[in-house]
Design a protein around this motif. Structure first.
Motif, PDB file in Angstrom:
ATOM      1  N   ARG A 260       0.805  -1.225   0.000  1.00  0.00           N
ATOM      2  CA  ARG A 260       0.000   0.000   0.000  1.00  0.00           C
ATOM      3  C   ARG A 260       0.833   1.268   0.000  1.00  0.00           C
ATOM      4  N   SER A 261       2.127   1.186   0.281  1.00  0.00           N
ATOM      5  CA  SER A 261       2.969   2.384   0.185  1.00  0.00           C
ATOM      6  C   SER A 261       3.265   2.663  -1.279  1.00  0.00           C
ATOM      7  N   GLY A 262       3.619   3.892  -1.588  1.00  0.00           N
ATOM      8  CA  GLY A 262       3.909   4.233  -2.972  1.00  0.00           C
ATOM      9  C   GLY A 262       3.903   5.727  -3.199  1.00  0.00           C
ATOM     10  N   SER A 263       3.812   6.139  -4.438  1.00  0.00           N
ATOM     11  CA  SER A 263       3.809   7.555  -4.795  1.00  0.00           C
ATOM     12  C   SER A 263       2.638   7.856  -5.720  1.00  0.00           C
ATOM     13  N   THR A 264       1.994   8.983  -5.472  1.00  0.00           N
ATOM     14  CA  THR A 264       0.865   9.406  -6.291  1.00  0.00           C
ATOM     15  C   THR A 264       1.362   9.929  -7.634  1.00  0.00           C
ATOM     16  N   PHE A 265       0.437  10.310  -8.517  1.00  0.00           N
ATOM     17  CA  PHE A 265       0.801  10.713  -9.874  1.00  0.00           C
ATOM     18  C   PHE A 265       1.780  11.884  -9.878  1.00  0.00           C
ATOM     19  N   HIS A 266       2.780  11.764 -10.724  1.00  0.00           N
ATOM     20  CA  HIS A 266       3.781  12.817 -10.895  1.00  0.00           C
ATOM     21  C   HIS A 266       4.529  12.566 -12.203  1.00  0.00           C
ATOM     22  N   LYS A 267       5.256  13.573 -12.635  1.00  0.00           N
ATOM     23  CA  LYS A 267       6.228  13.418 -13.717  1.00  0.00           C
ATOM     24  C   LYS A 267       7.611  13.528 -13.096  1.00  0.00           C
ATOM     25  N   ASP A 268       8.572  12.799 -13.646  1.00  0.00           N
ATOM     26  CA  ASP A 268       9.906  12.843 -13.081  1.00  0.00           C
ATOM     27  C   ASP A 268      10.576  14.191 -13.337  1.00  0.00           C
ATOM     28  N   PRO A 269      11.512  14.586 -12.454  1.00  0.00           N
ATOM     29  CA  PRO A 269      12.079  15.932 -12.511  1.00  0.00           C
ATOM     30  C   PRO A 269      12.958  16.179 -13.733  1.00  0.00           C
ATOM     31  N   ASN A 270      12.967  17.439 -14.156  1.00  0.00           N
ATOM     32  CA  ASN A 270      13.914  17.953 -15.151  1.00  0.00           C
ATOM     33  C   ASN A 270      13.791  17.303 -16.528  1.00  0.00           C
ATOM     34  N   GLY A 271      12.631  16.696 -16.816  1.00  0.00           N
ATOM     35  CA  GLY A 271      12.435  16.083 -18.126  1.00  0.00           C
ATOM     36  C   GLY A 271      13.139  14.753 -18.305  1.00  0.00           C
ATOM     37  N   THR A 272      13.647  14.161 -17.240  1.00  0.00           N
ATOM     38  CA  THR A 272      14.412  12.921 -17.344  1.00  0.00           C
ATOM     39  C   THR A 272      13.518  11.710 -17.581  1.00  0.00           C
ATOM     40  N   SER A 273      14.125  10.643 -18.047  1.00  0.00           N
ATOM     41  CA  SER A 273      13.496   9.325 -18.079  1.00  0.00           C
ATOM     42  C   SER A 273      13.999   8.544 -16.870  1.00  0.00           C
ATOM     43  N   ALA A 274      13.455   7.347 -16.655  1.00  0.00           N
ATOM     44  CA  ALA A 274      13.879   6.564 -15.505  1.00  0.00           C
ATOM     45  C   ALA A 274      13.687   5.084 -15.761  1.00  0.00           C
ATOM     46  N   TRP A 275      14.435   4.282 -15.017  1.00  0.00           N
ATOM     47  CA  TRP A 275      14.156   2.859 -14.934  1.00  0.00           C
ATOM     48  C   TRP A 275      13.986   2.494 -13.466  1.00  0.00           C
ATOM     49  N   ASN A 276      13.178   1.473 -13.211  1.00  0.00           N
ATOM     50  CA  ASN A 276      12.888   1.028 -11.851  1.00  0.00           C
ATOM     51  C   ASN A 276      12.964  -0.493 -11.832  1.00  0.00           C
ATOM     52  N   ALA A 277      13.893  -1.032 -11.032  1.00  0.00           N
ATOM     53  CA  ALA A 277      14.114  -2.473 -10.977  1.00  0.00           C
ATOM     54  C   ALA A 277      13.674  -3.025  -9.627  1.00  0.00           C
ATOM     55  N   VAL A 278      12.796  -4.005  -9.644  1.00  0.00           N
ATOM     56  CA  VAL A 278      12.264  -4.590  -8.413  1.00  0.00           C
ATOM     57  C   VAL A 278      13.178  -5.726  -7.950  1.00  0.00           C
ATOM     58  N   LEU A 279      13.632  -5.626  -6.701  1.00  0.00           N
ATOM     59  CA  LEU A 279      14.502  -6.656  -6.129  1.00  0.00           C
ATOM     60  C   LEU A 279      13.695  -7.728  -5.402  1.00  0.00           C
ATOM     61  N   CYS A 280      12.585  -7.326  -4.794  1.00  0.00           N
ATOM     62  CA  CYS A 280      11.681  -8.289  -4.185  1.00  0.00           C
ATOM     63  C   CYS A 280      10.306  -7.669  -4.072  1.00  0.00           C
ATOM     64  N   GLY A 281       9.276  -8.507  -4.043  1.00  0.00           N
ATOM     65  CA  GLY A 281       7.909  -8.014  -3.969  1.00  0.00           C
ATOM     66  C   GLY A 281       7.342  -7.691  -5.342  1.00  0.00           C
ATOM     67  N   ARG A 282       6.225  -6.948  -5.343  1.00  0.00           N
ATOM     68  CA  ARG A 282       5.568  -6.559  -6.591  1.00  0.00           C
ATOM     69  C   ARG A 282       5.127  -5.095  -6.501  1.00  0.00           C
ATOM     70  N   LYS A 283       5.223  -4.405  -7.631  1.00  0.00           N
ATOM     71  CA  LYS A 283       4.788  -3.013  -7.727  1.00  0.00           C
ATOM     72  C   LYS A 283       3.723  -2.876  -8.808  1.00  0.00           C
ATOM     73  N   GLY A 284       2.659  -2.149  -8.495  1.00  0.00           N
ATOM     74  CA  GLY A 284       1.654  -1.831  -9.494  1.00  0.00           C
ATOM     75  C   GLY A 284       1.931  -0.467 -10.090  1.00  0.00           C
ATOM     76  N   TRP A 285       1.764  -0.350 -11.407  1.00  0.00           N
ATOM     77  CA  TRP A 285       2.046   0.899 -12.120  1.00  0.00           C
ATOM     78  C   TRP A 285       0.820   1.332 -12.921  1.00  0.00           C
ATOM     79  N   VAL A 286       0.558   2.631 -12.918  1.00  0.00           N
ATOM     80  CA  VAL A 286      -0.430   3.234 -13.809  1.00  0.00           C
ATOM     81  C   VAL A 286       0.255   4.422 -14.471  1.00  0.00           C
ATOM     82  N   MET A 287       0.193   4.486 -15.804  1.00  0.00           N
ATOM     83  CA  MET A 287       0.932   5.518 -16.532  1.00  0.00           C
ATOM     84  C   MET A 287       0.059   6.152 -17.613  1.00  0.00           C
ATOM     85  N   PHE A 288       0.307   7.451 -17.847  1.00  0.00           N
ATOM     86  CA  PHE A 288      -0.341   8.197 -18.918  1.00  0.00           C
ATOM     87  C   PHE A 288       0.722   9.002 -19.658  1.00  0.00           C
ATOM     88  N   PRO A 289       0.576   9.200 -20.973  1.00  0.00           N
ATOM     89  CA  PRO A 289       1.537   9.998 -21.726  1.00  0.00           C
ATOM     90  C   PRO A 289       1.469  11.464 -21.318  1.00  0.00           C
TER      91      PRO A 289
END
Length: 315
Positions: free
Chosen positions: A88-117
């Motif tokens: 249940r922890s996480g982050s609400t909708f946002h865009k990443d800073p300074n126009g950057t892209s990102a990658w996110n690698a899960v080491l354990c557990g599961r993450k749910g993602w919702v994305m919009f262009p």
């Protein structure tokens, strides 16, 4: 989480507004079953805090290896984070800073993602015209209960309007899997289980034009740069670094930037502040024979700065 506690139980990490020894955070994580939005551990200095131990285990994927912000050396913004938290922890909708892209690698557990262009503001999120102010008033559970069904039917793969169909992307990332977040995309992230992940924001040639446009047109929204850099000098400093160290990349990016039809320039918050300051300074100078000026302390490079990245916690 067990391995982190065993190795680093006495080291303090940033959990939103708090610095907590990992052992304390782990105890909190185990006892927060009744909280809708538990505290999220999100630390940009995990390598330094562990005496470099975690840095030796941290290597970006080869296909995400290019990071042109590295040309800024010690002036670059924070760019990598250790992320951990209960379900249940996480982050609400946002865009990443300074126009950057990102990658996110899960080491354990599961993450749910919702994305919009970039051109689709998520339902329930409100921004001003230049997106310098973003309000996401609902908690993550409230957003899913209130807006998910509407968003999925309006922007999902089966949406009736072909212009909107497929604009919303949702999925689950499990252990050993990686999510790529393109420059400018809105995203919400929620831990479905107790999870640990690492993430990095970066600038490759692929999103360089977007980053340069962001620097040039929205200096008031730049964040996390260190040293003597200020919003008004970042664009010049970065383009100079590109010219000196990656001239061909610089040329291609500037050509692409020039080909982009400029939008009608809107007065940003930074423009308004600078304009008001100049007017007031001129007025005082005229009345008293002298002037005054003021500036903002923009150095966010202090040791405890925790600029969020790919999941945007400030982040």
């Amino acid at each position: 989480m067990d391995a982190l506690e065993t190795r680093f139980k006495d080291i303090s990490f940033r959990a939103e507004a708090f610095d907590l020894p990992f052992q304390v955070y782990r105890q909190y994580s185990d006892d927060c079953d009744e909280e809708d939005s538990p505290l999220y551990l999100f630390d940009s200095r995990f390598v330094e805090k562990t005496g470099g131990a975690m840095g030796k285990e941290y290597t970006p994927f080869p296909f995400f290896g290019e990071d042109l912000f590295g040309l800024l050396g010690q002036e670059r913004p924070n760019y990598r984070w250790l992320i951990a938290g209960p379900a249940r922890s996480g982050s609400t909708f946002h865009k990443d800073p300074n126009g950057t892209s990102a990658w996110n690698a899960v080491l354990c557990g599961r993450k749910g993602w919702v994305m919009f262009p970039p051109d689709v503001c998520p339902p329930g999120v409100y921004t001003n015209e230049d997106e310098s102010e973003v309000t996401s008033p609902l908690s993550i559970p409230e957003w899913f209960l209130t807006y998910f069904d509407y968003a999925w039917s309006t922007y999902g793969p089966s949406a009736k309007d072909p212009e909107l169909r497929g604009k919303m992307v949702a999925g689950v990332c499990g252990r050993g899997e990686v999510v790529y977040v393109p420059s400018g995309w809105w995203h919400l992230v929620v831990n479905l289980d107790e999870s640990v992940a690492v993430t990095q924001n970066f600038v490759s040639e692929n999103e360089l034009t977007n980053v340069l446009r962001f620097m040039r047109d929205k200096p008031d929204q730049l964040s996390g740069f260190k040293g003597s850099l200020t919003p008004s000098t970042i664009y010049e400093r970065f383009t100079r670094a590109l010219q000196e160290n990656a001239p061909e990349t610089y040329t291609r990016a500037m050509e692409a930037l020039e080909k982009t039809s400029p939008s009608v320039k809107r007065e940003s918050v930074w423009d308004k502040v600078v304009s008001a300051s100049a007017d007031e300074s001129a007025s005082v100078a005229g009345e008293a024979g002298g002037g005054f000026s003021f500036g903002f302390e923009f150095d966010e490079g202090a040791e405890e700065d925790e600029e969020l990245d790919d999941e945007g916690m400030n982040l």
